[in-house]
Scaffold this motif. Sequence first.
Motif, PDB file in Angstrom:
ATOM      1  N   TYR A  96       0.850  -1.182   0.000  1.00 37.89           N
ATOM      2  CA  TYR A  96       0.000   0.000   0.000  1.00 37.89           C
ATOM      3  C   TYR A  96       0.893   1.241   0.000  1.00 37.89           C
ATOM      4  O   TYR A  96       2.030   1.199   0.443  1.00 37.89           O
ATOM      5  CB  TYR A  96      -0.850   0.067   1.282  1.00 37.89           C
ATOM      6  CG  TYR A  96      -1.823  -1.054   1.505  1.00 37.89           C
ATOM      7  CD1 TYR A  96      -1.438  -2.221   2.158  1.00 37.89           C
ATOM      8  CD2 TYR A  96      -3.152  -0.943   1.098  1.00 37.89           C
ATOM      9  CE1 TYR A  96      -2.344  -3.244   2.394  1.00 37.89           C
ATOM     10  CE2 TYR A  96      -4.073  -1.964   1.335  1.00 37.89           C
ATOM     11  CZ  TYR A  96      -3.657  -3.106   1.980  1.00 37.89           C
ATOM     12  OH  TYR A  96      -4.559  -4.125   2.221  1.00 37.89           O
ATOM     13  N   GLN A 103       0.605   5.217   1.583  1.00 37.55           N
ATOM     14  CA  GLN A 103      -0.173   5.992   2.549  1.00 37.55           C
ATOM     15  C   GLN A 103       0.138   7.464   2.350  1.00 37.55           C
ATOM     16  O   GLN A 103       1.291   7.883   2.476  1.00 37.55           O
ATOM     17  CB  GLN A 103       0.194   5.564   3.978  1.00 37.55           C
ATOM     18  CG  GLN A 103      -0.577   6.263   5.071  1.00 37.55           C
ATOM     19  CD  GLN A 103      -0.135   5.808   6.456  1.00 37.55           C
ATOM     20  OE1 GLN A 103       1.009   5.412   6.661  1.00 37.55           O
ATOM     21  NE2 GLN A 103      -1.048   5.855   7.423  1.00 37.55           N
ATOM     22  N   LEU A 110      -5.580  10.839   1.983  1.00 38.88           N
ATOM     23  CA  LEU A 110      -5.994   9.808   1.025  1.00 38.88           C
ATOM     24  C   LEU A 110      -6.065   8.422   1.658  1.00 38.88           C
ATOM     25  O   LEU A 110      -6.540   7.475   1.022  1.00 38.88           O
ATOM     26  CB  LEU A 110      -5.034   9.765  -0.166  1.00 38.88           C
ATOM     27  CG  LEU A 110      -4.988  11.017  -1.040  1.00 38.88           C
ATOM     28  CD1 LEU A 110      -3.957  10.851  -2.159  1.00 38.88           C
ATOM     29  CD2 LEU A 110      -6.356  11.328  -1.634  1.00 38.88           C
ATOM     30  N   GLY A 111      -5.560   8.291   2.864  1.00 37.91           N
ATOM     31  CA  GLY A 111      -5.567   6.994   3.523  1.00 37.91           C
ATOM     32  C   GLY A 111      -4.570   6.044   2.884  1.00 37.91           C
ATOM     33  O   GLY A 111      -3.539   6.459   2.352  1.00 37.91           O
ATOM     34  N   LEU A 112      -4.873   4.768   2.919  1.00 41.75           N
ATOM     35  CA  LEU A 112      -4.027   3.737   2.324  1.00 41.75           C
ATOM     36  C   LEU A 112      -4.665   3.263   1.025  1.00 41.75           C
ATOM     37  O   LEU A 112      -5.862   2.988   0.972  1.00 41.75           O
ATOM     38  CB  LEU A 112      -3.874   2.540   3.258  1.00 41.75           C
ATOM     39  CG  LEU A 112      -2.861   2.670   4.392  1.00 41.75           C
ATOM     40  CD1 LEU A 112      -3.409   3.495   5.529  1.00 41.75           C
ATOM     41  CD2 LEU A 112      -2.447   1.295   4.885  1.00 41.75           C
ATOM     42  N   LEU A 142       3.706   0.950   2.722  1.00 38.96           N
ATOM     43  CA  LEU A 142       3.447  -0.041   3.756  1.00 38.96           C
ATOM     44  C   LEU A 142       3.270  -1.420   3.146  1.00 38.96           C
ATOM     45  O   LEU A 142       2.529  -1.593   2.182  1.00 38.96           O
ATOM     46  CB  LEU A 142       2.185   0.302   4.551  1.00 38.96           C
ATOM     47  CG  LEU A 142       2.174   1.621   5.315  1.00 38.96           C
ATOM     48  CD1 LEU A 142       0.862   1.783   6.065  1.00 38.96           C
ATOM     49  CD2 LEU A 142       3.331   1.683   6.285  1.00 38.96           C
TER      50      LEU A 142
END
Lengths: 110, 115
Positions: B35, B37, B41-43, B90
């Motif tokens: 992912y 991050q 926008l988050g993940l 991540l």
Amino acid sequence: AQRVTQPEKLLSVFKGAPVELKCNYSYSGSPELFWYVQYSRQRLQLLLRHISRESIKGFTADLNKGETSFHLKKPFAQEEDSAMYYCALRDSNSGYALNFGKGTSLLVTP
Amino acid sequence: DVKVTQSSRYLVKRTGEKVFLECVQDMDHENMFWYRQDPGLGLRLIYFSYDVKMKEKGDIPEGYSVSREKKERFSLILESASTNQTSMYLCASSSWDILNNQPQHFGDGTRLSIL
């Protein structure tokens, strides 16, 4: 497509006050939902999963299929609860990857 | 306790370079994920793999590729790094035990800056 919405970017509460972090989802099947938390300078870690119906660090979350919500709640916030919280939906079409909301930053002030 | 280890916490590279981000897990998990991050926008899922030599595109695969030659290792490759790939990356892993709602376990992340 699955979608997870966390409407609040930032939530600020006083120590001892109740806190509710909102999460709504859209999913055609039976959802699998999680809350993840990331404390400052720490890795993202699991807080809750809906199937367990557990309480972790005083937090609970109930799946409401009628309202398609999975809000995270705690009756009395503590300063150490300050962190970034992500709601996530497991995506059965992507190898069971997680579809994350954009996150809510919780700040608990004394 | 599950351990997901990402090879670098911080990485600085130049535009156009080929960049490798490495991730290793020690729990014999079948599934591995990458992912990115970003604030606000988050993940977002880049790629995932559910078995050795298997890979599937996530939501934002453009400009990336992956490699999974061994079960425990999942590499993310930026073929020609660009400044818009500056981000926190991540890695995560999980078992295939869907029936028991097994969670994903995350690494510490690699903060990548492309100059």
